[in-house]
Write a protein that holds these residues in place. Structure first.
Motif, PDB file in Angstrom:
ATOM      1  N   GLU A 130      43.917  53.782  52.438  1.00 53.88           N
ATOM      2  CA  GLU A 130      44.241  53.695  53.863  1.00 53.88           C
ATOM      3  C   GLU A 130      43.829  52.359  54.462  1.00 53.88           C
ATOM      4  O   GLU A 130      44.481  51.822  55.330  1.00 53.88           O
ATOM      5  CB  GLU A 130      43.504  54.809  54.628  1.00 53.88           C
ATOM      6  CG  GLU A 130      44.172  56.166  54.522  1.00 53.88           C
ATOM      7  CD  GLU A 130      43.275  57.272  55.059  1.00 53.88           C
ATOM      8  OE1 GLU A 130      43.518  58.421  54.687  1.00 53.88           O
ATOM      9  OE2 GLU A 130      42.333  56.975  55.825  1.00 53.88           O
ATOM     10  N   ARG A 131      42.703  51.884  53.984  1.00 55.08           N
ATOM     11  CA  ARG A 131      42.133  50.678  54.583  1.00 55.08           C
ATOM     12  C   ARG A 131      42.573  49.394  53.870  1.00 55.08           C
ATOM     13  O   ARG A 131      42.086  48.318  54.196  1.00 55.08           O
ATOM     14  CB  ARG A 131      40.612  50.775  54.549  1.00 55.08           C
ATOM     15  CG  ARG A 131      40.091  51.840  55.505  1.00 55.08           C
ATOM     16  CD  ARG A 131      39.084  51.256  56.430  1.00 55.08           C
ATOM     17  NE  ARG A 131      39.021  51.964  57.684  1.00 55.08           N
ATOM     18  CZ  ARG A 131      38.660  51.404  58.829  1.00 55.08           C
ATOM     19  NH1 ARG A 131      38.357  50.127  58.867  1.00 55.08           N
ATOM     20  NH2 ARG A 131      38.594  52.097  59.931  1.00 55.08           N
ATOM     21  N   SER A 132      43.427  49.528  52.866  1.00 55.93           N
ATOM     22  CA  SER A 132      43.869  48.318  52.155  1.00 55.93           C
ATOM     23  C   SER A 132      44.683  47.473  53.130  1.00 55.93           C
ATOM     24  O   SER A 132      45.336  47.991  54.031  1.00 55.93           O
ATOM     25  CB  SER A 132      44.722  48.698  50.951  1.00 55.93           C
ATOM     26  OG  SER A 132      45.984  49.102  51.385  1.00 55.93           O
ATOM     27  N   ARG A 133      44.642  46.149  52.936  1.00 57.15           N
ATOM     28  CA  ARG A 133      45.334  45.269  53.888  1.00 57.15           C
ATOM     29  C   ARG A 133      46.764  44.999  53.454  1.00 57.15           C
ATOM     30  O   ARG A 133      47.375  44.019  53.864  1.00 57.15           O
ATOM     31  CB  ARG A 133      44.552  43.968  54.020  1.00 57.15           C
ATOM     32  CG  ARG A 133      43.286  44.149  54.841  1.00 57.15           C
ATOM     33  CD  ARG A 133      42.516  42.878  54.917  1.00 57.15           C
ATOM     34  NE  ARG A 133      42.102  42.469  53.574  1.00 57.15           N
ATOM     35  CZ  ARG A 133      41.524  41.308  53.311  1.00 57.15           C
ATOM     36  NH1 ARG A 133      41.339  40.432  54.259  1.00 57.15           N
ATOM     37  NH2 ARG A 133      41.157  41.009  52.085  1.00 57.15           N
ATOM     38  N   GLY A 134      47.295  45.827  52.570  1.00 56.89           N
ATOM     39  CA  GLY A 134      48.684  45.678  52.150  1.00 56.89           C
ATOM     40  C   GLY A 134      48.893  44.576  51.116  1.00 56.89           C
ATOM     41  O   GLY A 134      50.006  44.080  50.959  1.00 56.89           O
ATOM     42  N   GLU A 135      47.852  44.228  50.415  1.00 57.92           N
ATOM     43  CA  GLU A 135      47.991  43.182  49.385  1.00 57.92           C
ATOM     44  C   GLU A 135      48.485  43.801  48.088  1.00 57.92           C
ATOM     45  O   GLU A 135      47.999  44.865  47.689  1.00 57.92           O
ATOM     46  CB  GLU A 135      46.651  42.496  49.144  1.00 57.92           C
ATOM     47  CG  GLU A 135      46.318  41.486  50.225  1.00 57.92           C
ATOM     48  CD  GLU A 135      44.986  40.798  49.986  1.00 57.92           C
ATOM     49  OE1 GLU A 135      44.370  41.046  48.924  1.00 57.92           O
ATOM     50  OE2 GLU A 135      44.574  40.020  50.850  1.00 57.92           O
ATOM     51  N   VAL A 136      49.454  43.122  47.450  1.00 59.36           N
ATOM     52  CA  VAL A 136      49.949  43.582  46.145  1.00 59.36           C
ATOM     53  C   VAL A 136      49.744  42.443  45.153  1.00 59.36           C
ATOM     54  O   VAL A 136      50.093  41.298  45.424  1.00 59.36           O
ATOM     55  CB  VAL A 136      51.445  43.982  46.231  1.00 59.36           C
ATOM     56  CG1 VAL A 136      51.995  44.318  44.846  1.00 59.36           C
ATOM     57  CG2 VAL A 136      51.629  45.155  47.182  1.00 59.36           C
TER      58      VAL A 136
END
Lengths: 306, 253
Positions: A222-228
């Motif tokens: 949930e708290r990931s900053r959307g980095e792939v």
């Protein structure tokens, strides 16, 4: 089956000071629960309430479905407090024997031997605790917590002040308690790395308020900053990169030889990126969404609080 | 039954700890010195009466009086002093070393801890004070009384009842009060001063009464019964204010 530990809107006021404000979280049976927060956040007060040492000003606290104020119920709970509470003039065996008497354990000799072996102190059982190192004392405190075979263990910073090998040793004991003995563990700690390694559920408290609670994996997602992160077999050519950055919700954050770090919006599926790259003949070794580390979550939440 | 076992488990540990220390034994031996005023007064009375050619009956009366007074006063005097020592191995030590919190976090109730800690101080103090009083009585009889009148003087039944029943009950109730304050005060050593305070008061009045050789057993019984009544009421009142919050917040850390 109900929660092993449950706090619902627990507040504690001492004089004019609000130590806890509406703290809520649950710990499920079999969890290793990490309770985090900076110094003075209210962790020790929460533990004292859970162990019936302090009463809450409002709210409900229960362990194994029973109010924490019921003395008899604490025979189902083991604990290690900030201070180990061991008697220096007594031997390790006598220390555990004393608590075995308090808990009225039947066949206590076998049980005492068993827990001393579990923490690797059986060969030093007849030595006075005054001769023990800090690590040995803490292991003995863990053995004492286990002596009456409780279902729930509440541990207040059990590895604080230890060298790395001591931390590893205590951590292994905690994992054994959870996985081999099937105990529910409530672990208050400053050590984020330790919590990240062993806990499946956490709560973060700051200034007496619960800032975060839930399953660690879910919270990290949930708290990931959307980095792939994309690891490719060969460096990706410029034209593909230009096309990639034109995809909606995707931008290239970093590019290092065969590793691409992409910044994506939360609703951008990783599958879209994989499809896009494979259609352009890019061989990928690994594609993963970067989860927020516990440290990142912790610092972000504390910053929000400030 | 289970509750009683827990109380005894708490008490047993403190008693063992106190008896494992050499200083306890040294202190008890030192306490024998408090028997000297009794011995001195008895010797003086017997000596002066013998010089005046007193008969055996003349010697028997002061001997009996002194024996009575000693038996209903000295056990309390000694018990207070011994309590102050055993008390140091109980709540005071637990609070100093921060072991009390761990005990409170177990399944033992606070009242069981209060009772257990009180037994740990009161029982050895009562037993030792009675033993020392009996020892002193026997010694005085052997050294002074028997050579003078040819037989032992045993305290009368009222004195024995006060010494063996009333004083132990009173001691237990005093310890209960002191332990309440030790549990709830930030500095439990201050509450421990109650023991030497009572000791000084009773010791002075005892020595004075011994000097006058006036047997005041009935009055003493009335006073002690009133005190016991007051102590019971005080303890019942205090028990309403005994909470874990108070104990924890009065402990360091």
């Amino acid at each position: 089956m109900g929660s092993a530990i449950s706090l619902e809107g627990v507040s504690k006021t001492l004089g004019n000071r609000k130590i806890l404000r509406d703290v809520s979280f649950t710990v499920e049976p079999g969890d290793i629960f990490g309770y985090l927060g900076p110094n003075g956040a209210g962790k020790t007060t929460t533990i004292r309430i859970l162990l019936g040492l302090l009463s809450s000003t409002s709210g409900n606290a229960s362990i194994l479905g029973h109010n924490v104020g019921i003395d008899e119920q604490r025979s189902r709970v083991g604990f290690v407090l900030e201070t180990d509470g061991l008697f220096d003039n007594m031997t390790a065996y006598q220390n555990i024997e004393y608590y075995a008497g308090i808990y009225e354990i039947s066949h206590n000799k076998e049980r005492i031997d068993r827990v001393l072996k579990l923490v690797d102190l059986w060969d030093r059982a007849r030595d006075k605790v005054a001769t023990y190192s800090k690590g040995m004392r803490q292991r003995l405190a863990l053995a004492r917590a286990m002596a009456h075979d409780p279902e729930v263990l509440i541990l207040d910073e059990p590895t604080s002040g230890f060298d790395p090998s001591g931390q590893i040793q205590v951590r292994e004991i905690i994992l054994d308690m959870a996985h081999k003995e099937g105990k529910t563990i409530f672990l208050s700690s400053h050590n984020l790395d330790e919590v990240q390694r062993i806990c499946n559920r956490i709560a973060l408290i700051n200034k007496g308020e619960t800032k975060l609670s839930g399953e660690l994996d879910k919270l990290q997602k949930e708290r990931s900053r959307g980095e792939v992160i994309v690891e490719t077999a060969e460096p990706v050519v410029e034209s593909v990169l230009a096309e990639l950055s034109n995809l909606p919700g995707v931008s290239i954050q970093n590019r290092q030889d065969r590793t691409l770090t992409l910044s994506t919006s939360k609703n951008t599926e990783v599958a879209i990126i994989i499809n896009f790259l494979s259609q352009r003949g890019v061989m990928m070794n690994q594609v993963k969404r970067k989860e927020a580390s516990l440290e990142e979550m912790y610092t972000a939440i504390l910053r929000e609080g400030d | 039954m289970a509750a009683t076992n827990k109380v005894f488990a708490v008490a047993r540990k403190d008693i063992k700890e106190a008896f494992s220390s050499k200083s306890t034994y040294i202190y008890v031996i030192f306490l024998l010195a408090f028997m000297l005023p009794y011995y001195g007064i008895l010797k003086d009375i017997f000596g002066s009466l013998s010089k005046r050619g007193a008969s055996m009956a003349d010697l028997l009366l002061p001997g009996q009086t002194l024996s009575n007074i000693a038996f209903y006063t000295f056990p309390l005097v000694l018990a207070m002093l011994i309590c102050s020592i055993f008390s140091a191995y109980s709540i005071i030590m637990d609070k100093t070393k921060r072991t009390l919190e761990s005990l409170l976090a177990t399944s033992v109730s606070l009242r069981q801890i209060w009772l257990g800690k009180t037994l740990a101080v009161a029982v050895p103090s009562i037993v030792l004070s009675l033993l020392l009083s009996i020892l002193a009585l026997v010694a005085c009889n052997l050294i002074i009384v028997v050579p003078a009148i040819g037989r032992f003087i045993v305290p009368d039944s009222l004195s024995l009842a006060i010494g063996l029943v009333i004083i132990p009950v009173m001691t237990f109730l005093i310890v209960l009060v002191v332990n309440f304050f030790q549990l709830t005060m930030t500095n439990p050593r201050i509450a421990n001063l109650i023991f030497p305070g009572i000791f000084i008061g009773i010791f002075i009045s005892t020595v004075i009464s011994l000097g006058k050789s006036y047997d005041f057993a009935p009055t003493y019984l009335k006073i002690t019964l009133i005190v016991i009544g007051i102590l019971i009421a005080v303890n019942l009142l205090l028990s309403r204010f005994l909470t874990k919050d108070r104990v924890i917040l009065s402990s360091k850390g």
